[in-house]
Design a protein around this motif. Sequence first.
Motif, PDB file in Angstrom:
ATOM      1  N   HIS A  31       0.846  -1.201   0.000  1.00  0.00           N
ATOM      2  CA  HIS A  31       0.000   0.000   0.000  1.00  0.00           C
ATOM      3  C   HIS A  31       0.880   1.250   0.000  1.00  0.00           C
ATOM      4  O   HIS A  31       0.640   2.178  -0.776  1.00  0.00           O
ATOM      5  CB  HIS A  31      -0.931  -0.003   1.207  1.00  0.00           C
ATOM      6  CG  HIS A  31      -1.819   1.188   1.245  1.00  0.00           C
ATOM      7  ND1 HIS A  31      -2.934   1.296   0.444  1.00  0.00           N
ATOM      8  CD2 HIS A  31      -1.746   2.338   1.954  1.00  0.00           C
ATOM      9  CE1 HIS A  31      -3.504   2.458   0.668  1.00  0.00           C
ATOM     10  NE2 HIS A  31      -2.797   3.114   1.584  1.00  0.00           N
ATOM     11  N   ARG A  36      -0.897  -1.415  -6.224  1.00  0.00           N
ATOM     12  CA  ARG A  36      -2.268  -1.816  -5.891  1.00  0.00           C
ATOM     13  C   ARG A  36      -2.625  -3.235  -6.332  1.00  0.00           C
ATOM     14  O   ARG A  36      -3.394  -3.914  -5.648  1.00  0.00           O
ATOM     15  CB  ARG A  36      -3.267  -0.824  -6.488  1.00  0.00           C
ATOM     16  CG  ARG A  36      -3.114   0.592  -5.950  1.00  0.00           C
ATOM     17  CD  ARG A  36      -3.370   0.638  -4.445  1.00  0.00           C
ATOM     18  NE  ARG A  36      -3.238   1.992  -3.949  1.00  0.00           N
ATOM     19  CZ  ARG A  36      -2.270   2.398  -3.131  1.00  0.00           C
ATOM     20  NH1 ARG A  36      -1.345   1.553  -2.706  1.00  0.00           N
ATOM     21  NH2 ARG A  36      -2.224   3.635  -2.709  1.00  0.00           N
ATOM     22  N   GLN A  65     -11.821  -5.109   0.334  1.00  0.00           N
ATOM     23  CA  GLN A  65     -10.803  -4.159  -0.094  1.00  0.00           C
ATOM     24  C   GLN A  65     -10.060  -4.672  -1.323  1.00  0.00           C
ATOM     25  O   GLN A  65      -9.729  -3.899  -2.230  1.00  0.00           O
ATOM     26  CB  GLN A  65      -9.838  -3.859   1.054  1.00  0.00           C
ATOM     27  CG  GLN A  65     -10.492  -3.036   2.143  1.00  0.00           C
ATOM     28  CD  GLN A  65      -9.558  -2.746   3.304  1.00  0.00           C
ATOM     29  OE1 GLN A  65      -8.342  -2.858   3.183  1.00  0.00           O
ATOM     30  NE2 GLN A  65     -10.128  -2.377   4.433  1.00  0.00           N
ATOM     31  N   ARG A  68     -12.325  -4.147  -4.270  1.00  0.00           N
ATOM     32  CA  ARG A  68     -12.364  -2.727  -4.611  1.00  0.00           C
ATOM     33  C   ARG A  68     -11.135  -2.329  -5.420  1.00  0.00           C
ATOM     34  O   ARG A  68     -11.239  -1.625  -6.432  1.00  0.00           O
ATOM     35  CB  ARG A  68     -12.443  -1.868  -3.350  1.00  0.00           C
ATOM     36  CG  ARG A  68     -12.501  -0.368  -3.648  1.00  0.00           C
ATOM     37  CD  ARG A  68     -12.487   0.488  -2.396  1.00  0.00           C
ATOM     38  NE  ARG A  68     -11.445   0.150  -1.452  1.00  0.00           N
ATOM     39  CZ  ARG A  68     -10.158   0.502  -1.556  1.00  0.00           C
ATOM     40  NH1 ARG A  68      -9.735   1.197  -2.602  1.00  0.00           N
ATOM     41  NH2 ARG A  68      -9.285   0.165  -0.626  1.00  0.00           N
ATOM     42  N   LEU A  69      -9.958  -2.815  -5.013  1.00  0.00           N
ATOM     43  CA  LEU A  69      -8.736  -2.516  -5.759  1.00  0.00           C
ATOM     44  C   LEU A  69      -8.806  -3.084  -7.177  1.00  0.00           C
ATOM     45  O   LEU A  69      -8.382  -2.432  -8.134  1.00  0.00           O
ATOM     46  CB  LEU A  69      -7.517  -3.063  -5.023  1.00  0.00           C
ATOM     47  CG  LEU A  69      -7.150  -2.339  -3.726  1.00  0.00           C
ATOM     48  CD1 LEU A  69      -6.125  -3.148  -2.931  1.00  0.00           C
ATOM     49  CD2 LEU A  69      -6.639  -0.940  -4.009  1.00  0.00           C
ATOM     50  N   ARG A  71     -11.547  -3.642  -8.894  1.00  0.00           N
ATOM     51  CA  ARG A  71     -12.516  -2.816  -9.646  1.00  0.00           C
ATOM     52  C   ARG A  71     -11.881  -1.508 -10.079  1.00  0.00           C
ATOM     53  O   ARG A  71     -12.060  -1.074 -11.215  1.00  0.00           O
ATOM     54  CB  ARG A  71     -13.747  -2.515  -8.790  1.00  0.00           C
ATOM     55  CG  ARG A  71     -14.779  -3.619  -8.852  1.00  0.00           C
ATOM     56  CD  ARG A  71     -16.117  -3.171  -8.331  1.00  0.00           C
ATOM     57  NE  ARG A  71     -16.574  -1.988  -9.044  1.00  0.00           N
ATOM     58  CZ  ARG A  71     -17.381  -1.074  -8.515  1.00  0.00           C
ATOM     59  NH1 ARG A  71     -17.813  -1.186  -7.285  1.00  0.00           N
ATOM     60  NH2 ARG A  71     -17.767  -0.038  -9.228  1.00  0.00           N
ATOM     61  N   ASP A  72     -11.142  -0.882  -9.151  1.00  0.00           N
ATOM     62  CA  ASP A  72     -10.476   0.387  -9.478  1.00  0.00           C
ATOM     63  C   ASP A  72      -9.512   0.220 -10.648  1.00  0.00           C
ATOM     64  O   ASP A  72      -9.337   1.132 -11.451  1.00  0.00           O
ATOM     65  CB  ASP A  72      -9.733   0.950  -8.267  1.00  0.00           C
ATOM     66  CG  ASP A  72     -10.670   1.449  -7.175  1.00  0.00           C
ATOM     67  OD1 ASP A  72     -11.896   1.545  -7.408  1.00  0.00           O
ATOM     68  OD2 ASP A  72     -10.159   1.735  -6.064  1.00  0.00           O
ATOM     69  N   ALA A  73      -8.888  -0.961 -10.723  1.00  0.00           N
ATOM     70  CA  ALA A  73      -7.945  -1.250 -11.811  1.00  0.00           C
ATOM     71  C   ALA A  73      -8.675  -1.727 -13.073  1.00  0.00           C
ATOM     72  O   ALA A  73      -8.032  -2.051 -14.073  1.00  0.00           O
ATOM     73  CB  ALA A  73      -6.936  -2.301 -11.367  1.00  0.00           C
ATOM     74  N   ARG A  74      -9.995  -1.803 -13.004  1.00  0.00           N
ATOM     75  CA  ARG A  74     -10.834  -2.249 -14.116  1.00  0.00           C
ATOM     76  C   ARG A  74     -10.558  -3.705 -14.512  1.00  0.00           C
ATOM     77  O   ARG A  74     -10.684  -4.089 -15.667  1.00  0.00           O
ATOM     78  CB  ARG A  74     -10.725  -1.321 -15.307  1.00  0.00           C
ATOM     79  CG  ARG A  74     -11.140   0.093 -15.006  1.00  0.00           C
ATOM     80  CD  ARG A  74     -11.140   0.956 -16.235  1.00  0.00           C
ATOM     81  NE  ARG A  74     -11.308   2.362 -15.935  1.00  0.00           N
ATOM     82  CZ  ARG A  74     -12.464   2.985 -15.737  1.00  0.00           C
ATOM     83  NH1 ARG A  74     -13.581   2.305 -15.766  1.00  0.00           N
ATOM     84  NH2 ARG A  74     -12.503   4.284 -15.498  1.00  0.00           N
TER      85      ARG A  74
END
Length: 100
Positions: A31, A36, A65, A68-69, A71-74
């Motif tokens: 982190h 990520r 979490q 979520r990471l 998803r954020d990275a697609r």
Amino acid sequence: MAHGSLGDVYRYAGRPQEAMESYTTAVRLLHESGNRLKEAVSRWCLGTTLHDLGRHSEARQQWEQSVRLLRDARLLTPREATDILAQAVPETPQPIRNML
């Protein structure tokens, strides 16, 4: 990343407490470094280890979490993320399986 690998060794050797400690260190360092994707992997493994230790609420937090990471990275769609987290004990997401 070495701490994550050490966590794997401990987990497969049946030493979940040591695995948890190694994964926790890996998550913190990854982190801080901004990596990520590797953080997502270590969080998933930490969640699995916490679940094995009977710490289900903490495991769920790590899995959430991690997702979520991803998803954020697609690497996961919102629908895939929802489907994974709808499971009582979620299956490892494909992007993480690809990285292991």
